[in-house]
Design a protein around this motif. Sequence first.
Motif, PDB file in Angstrom:
ATOM      1  N   ASP A 649       0.825  -1.215   0.000  1.00 21.05           N
ATOM      2  CA  ASP A 649       0.000   0.000   0.000  1.00 21.05           C
ATOM      3  C   ASP A 649       0.851   1.253   0.000  1.00 21.05           C
ATOM      4  O   ASP A 649       0.394   2.336   0.324  1.00 21.05           O
ATOM      5  CB  ASP A 649      -0.953   0.010   1.197  1.00 21.05           C
ATOM      6  N   GLY A 650       2.113   1.135  -0.392  1.00 22.47           N
ATOM      7  CA  GLY A 650       2.999   2.296  -0.491  1.00 22.47           C
ATOM      8  C   GLY A 650       4.338   1.859  -1.047  1.00 22.47           C
ATOM      9  O   GLY A 650       4.675   0.668  -1.007  1.00 22.47           O
ATOM     10  N   PRO A 651       5.126   2.787  -1.559  1.00 22.21           N
ATOM     11  CA  PRO A 651       6.370   2.422  -2.240  1.00 22.21           C
ATOM     12  C   PRO A 651       7.420   1.846  -1.317  1.00 22.21           C
ATOM     13  O   PRO A 651       8.326   1.151  -1.769  1.00 22.21           O
ATOM     14  CB  PRO A 651       6.841   3.752  -2.847  1.00 22.21           C
ATOM     15  N   ASN A 652       7.326   2.083  -0.008  1.00 19.70           N
ATOM     16  CA  ASN A 652       8.395   1.623   0.882  1.00 19.70           C
ATOM     17  C   ASN A 652       7.885   0.625   1.925  1.00 19.70           C
ATOM     18  O   ASN A 652       8.541   0.405   2.939  1.00 19.70           O
ATOM     19  CB  ASN A 652       9.026   2.829   1.600  1.00 19.70           C
ATOM     20  N   ILE A 656      10.648  -6.674   0.450  1.00 21.10           N
ATOM     21  CA  ILE A 656      10.898  -7.856  -0.393  1.00 21.10           C
ATOM     22  C   ILE A 656      10.792  -7.478  -1.863  1.00 21.10           C
ATOM     23  O   ILE A 656      11.619  -7.877  -2.683  1.00 21.10           O
ATOM     24  CB  ILE A 656       9.911  -8.987  -0.043  1.00 21.10           C
ATOM     25  N   ILE A 657       9.757  -6.684  -2.208  1.00 22.67           N
ATOM     26  CA  ILE A 657       9.615  -6.280  -3.612  1.00 22.67           C
ATOM     27  C   ILE A 657      10.797  -5.417  -4.027  1.00 22.67           C
ATOM     28  O   ILE A 657      11.331  -5.552  -5.131  1.00 22.67           O
ATOM     29  CB  ILE A 657       8.280  -5.554  -3.823  1.00 22.67           C
ATOM     30  N   GLN A 681      -1.758  -0.440  -5.634  1.00 28.65           N
ATOM     31  CA  GLN A 681      -0.724  -1.452  -5.851  1.00 28.65           C
ATOM     32  C   GLN A 681       0.020  -1.185  -7.154  1.00 28.65           C
ATOM     33  O   GLN A 681       1.259  -1.279  -7.217  1.00 28.65           O
ATOM     34  CB  GLN A 681      -1.354  -2.854  -5.872  1.00 28.65           C
ATOM     35  N   ALA A 682      -0.724  -0.849  -8.222  1.00 31.91           N
ATOM     36  CA  ALA A 682      -0.094  -0.567  -9.509  1.00 31.91           C
ATOM     37  C   ALA A 682       0.826   0.646  -9.401  1.00 31.91           C
ATOM     38  O   ALA A 682       1.948   0.642  -9.932  1.00 31.91           O
ATOM     39  CB  ALA A 682      -1.161  -0.347 -10.577  1.00 31.91           C
ATOM     40  N   ALA A 683       0.374   1.686  -8.690  1.00 30.83           N
ATOM     41  CA  ALA A 683       1.184   2.896  -8.560  1.00 30.83           C
ATOM     42  C   ALA A 683       2.462   2.607  -7.778  1.00 30.83           C
ATOM     43  O   ALA A 683       3.556   3.076  -8.124  1.00 30.83           O
ATOM     44  CB  ALA A 683       0.358   3.989  -7.879  1.00 30.83           C
ATOM     45  N   ALA A 684       2.336   1.842  -6.676  1.00 30.84           N
ATOM     46  CA  ALA A 684       3.514   1.528  -5.864  1.00 30.84           C
ATOM     47  C   ALA A 684       4.512   0.695  -6.653  1.00 30.84           C
ATOM     48  O   ALA A 684       5.727   0.903  -6.556  1.00 30.84           O
ATOM     49  CB  ALA A 684       3.075   0.790  -4.599  1.00 30.84           C
ATOM     50  N   LEU A 685       4.014  -0.244  -7.440  1.00 27.82           N
ATOM     51  CA  LEU A 685       4.905  -1.090  -8.236  1.00 27.82           C
ATOM     52  C   LEU A 685       5.667  -0.261  -9.264  1.00 27.82           C
ATOM     53  O   LEU A 685       6.856  -0.500  -9.522  1.00 27.82           O
ATOM     54  CB  LEU A 685       4.102  -2.204  -8.930  1.00 27.82           C
ATOM     55  N   GLN A 686       4.978   0.729  -9.853  1.00 27.74           N
ATOM     56  CA  GLN A 686       5.664   1.594 -10.815  1.00 27.74           C
ATOM     57  C   GLN A 686       6.805   2.354 -10.151  1.00 27.74           C
ATOM     58  O   GLN A 686       7.903   2.456 -10.694  1.00 27.74           O
ATOM     59  CB  GLN A 686       4.669   2.581 -11.432  1.00 27.74           C
ATOM     60  N   CYS A 690       8.734  -1.560 -11.354  1.00 28.78           N
ATOM     61  CA  CYS A 690       8.073  -2.669 -12.057  1.00 28.78           C
ATOM     62  C   CYS A 690       7.025  -2.095 -13.001  1.00 28.78           C
ATOM     63  O   CYS A 690       6.062  -1.463 -12.556  1.00 28.78           O
ATOM     64  CB  CYS A 690       7.432  -3.624 -11.057  1.00 28.78           C
ATOM     65  N   ASP A 691       7.178  -2.371 -14.307  1.00 32.72           N
ATOM     66  CA  ASP A 691       6.279  -1.780 -15.299  1.00 32.72           C
ATOM     67  C   ASP A 691       5.248  -2.774 -15.823  1.00 32.72           C
ATOM     68  O   ASP A 691       4.123  -2.410 -16.122  1.00 32.72           O
ATOM     69  CB  ASP A 691       7.105  -1.230 -16.466  1.00 32.72           C
ATOM     70  N   VAL A 692       5.621  -4.064 -15.940  1.00 36.45           N
ATOM     71  CA  VAL A 692       4.715  -5.065 -16.518  1.00 36.45           C
ATOM     72  C   VAL A 692       3.957  -5.751 -15.384  1.00 36.45           C
ATOM     73  O   VAL A 692       4.558  -6.251 -14.431  1.00 36.45           O
ATOM     74  CB  VAL A 692       5.484  -6.103 -17.356  1.00 36.45           C
ATOM     75  N   MET A 693       2.622  -5.763 -15.507  1.00 44.80           N
ATOM     76  CA  MET A 693       1.776  -6.301 -14.438  1.00 44.80           C
ATOM     77  C   MET A 693       0.641  -7.117 -15.040  1.00 44.80           C
ATOM     78  O   MET A 693       0.296  -6.986 -16.207  1.00 44.80           O
ATOM     79  CB  MET A 693       1.178  -5.160 -13.593  1.00 44.80           C
TER      80      MET A 693
END
Length: 721
Positions: A649-652, A656-657, A681-686, A690-693
């Motif tokens: 729920d956030g970038p930090n 593990i990711i 989740q998509a925003a945090a992954l970006q 991580c671009d491909v989801m």
Amino acid sequence: MSIPGDKPFQPPKGLGPTEPDFRILIVDDDPVLRRTFPHVLAHPGRSFDETGSIAEAVIRLEQQHYDLVLLDYRLPDASGLTLLDWLVERRRDEAVIIISGEDAIDAAIGALRRGADDYVRKPYHVAQLQRAVESTLHKGALEKANRAMSQRLRASEQLHRYLVESSPDLIFTLDAEGRFSYINPRIKPLLGFERNALMRRPFTTLVMPEDIDRICNLLNQPSRMPGESFNVELRLRCNRGSGFDDCVTVSLTGLPMLAQPGDGRSSGLYGVARDISERKRAEEIISFQAYHDQLTHLPNRVLFKDRLELAIAQAQRRTGALAVMFIDIDRFKLVNDTYGHAEGDALLRAIAARLSATLRRGDTLARLGGDEFTILLPDIKVPEDAEVIATKILDTLAAPIRLSQGDYRATMSIGIALYPRDGTTAEDLTRHADIAMYQVKRSGKNAFRFFDPALNTHHHERIALENDLRNALLRDEFELHYQPQVSVTRRQIVGMEALLRWQHPVLGPLSPNAFIQVAEELGVIGEISRWVMNEACTQLASWRAQGHTGLRMSVNLSPLDFDKRDIVGSITDCLSRHALPPGQIELEITESLMMNDTADAAAKVRELRSAGLSVAIDDFGTGYSALAYLQKFPISTLKIDRSFVRDLDGPNTNPIISAITGIARGFALDIVAEGVEQPEQAAALQLLGCDVMQGYWFARPAPAHEAQQWLSQPAQLFAGH
């Protein structure tokens, strides 16, 4: 009738030993064996004819006489017993050796009782067959000489004496008191006695104590009329050195003799005793083999069932209890596959010895076959008695077993069923113990478990699922659904993951989690994987023909697929058939395949990469992957598991990711995040790189026709994003 004396006797002229000519008929439906026998049995004076059926054999026998028939037990038009009956009905004197692959004891004993001279079981050693033929021909030659001489008996007393004294059978006469009045020379080689030492001594001197009452009853039977013969099997003592420990089993034919012609009184007995020790030993061996496992010499399934049924009957009378254990060796296939079947056999023998040492005197240990054993525990008082023995069995295997390839630590899964609680028949108890054992296998192995009626319902459901799964491919019940893999920055579909679905006729749609493990245990996963690969390639070729040439197809493989030697060739052949560039296919493997750390699996992954295919680790980070495995396995993509994405729920908030993206950058690997269901989740992954989801936030897995619409209008996947 004249009784020969004891003075030395010379055979009449023309009756001495000569080198006879023997005609041998081979009756076997195997042309190779028919051609082989004359070579391995070649000997001066022997000639061979051959046929492939009973009907052809009868024609041959009607045309001429043979000294020996080598007869296969099972032929296309009838069994060998038919020919034996034909020979008996026509009073033919051909010797017969049955050569058979039959395991049943009735086959062997039935053949011997129908007049077969010997019985050789397949597979056999050539020397064994040669000895059997040599012995039978020699015996036949003696019998043939005896028959020829008996035809001249009335014209030659000298011929009669030679026949009696050179007979392969023990021939004797007894006086009215049952004492020897004549014994032929066969007594010395057969029993080791000098015949002069036995003259005027009772016949019972030679009879083993256990058989004396039986023969005395026959000799003294008041109703026994002169001229009425009897036949009985007896054991006669052997004079081996100074003792009488050994014995020979004979078939004795006795014929009371008349005191004078026309007198109804008997003055003694004429007896012929034929040595049947070899036949009895053969019957005992065949009987043992019919009821025992040849590798461990333990009781087999048939004998175990017989003892279990007897124990159940005794328990019913005494209102007692008993237990049945079903035991399976864990990972036994690994020993056979790694070290060979000889080592596997050695392991089975060692385990059988250890199991036997843990049991009580009245318990029965049996080997059902393969790596399965059963144990019968009669007269147990409480279930804890069986639990104690199960614990001892597990403990006795704690010490490693020494094999030629090194020490091996074996473990076992044990299921236990109790009488009468878990069943009242041998079949029910064995089946319920098997079900309990299977649950131990599924729960981690190396333990024991008592049967629970609830397991039975689960077991029936499992069996039904297995049966349905075996036929699912034939019934065309599988289909593929596709879930898009999207580039968020480019807002386009870069790949599709092919996901297997089973349209079960009763249960409805089933995901792989419901049946893949079952397919792996049944050994049908390879067929399913080939179907998935072909179906996915067919669909990708169709989409490429519509202009989607940059699309990548992801296909999941089972770790067991890498046990197949042809896995690489099978995949590359599939690509060639559909004219697909290897770079457009990505194979997804699990971390468990890497953790097995087998050089063979790593080599196959390298071959796939060399062929141009991409290889992804599915659910990366959920196991115990180490960086060393990424160096051994030339992976191209890491897939971040949905369990990590779910808590994001956030970038930090998920280190593990961050670690996985760092590993990917360090190894120059692509990243795909699975299970993306929320915009946060998509925003945090970006932000984490991580671009491909893929995930429900973009699209749920769907049949090919719906996936086709996404490819035509990819913007709909990003509507409102």
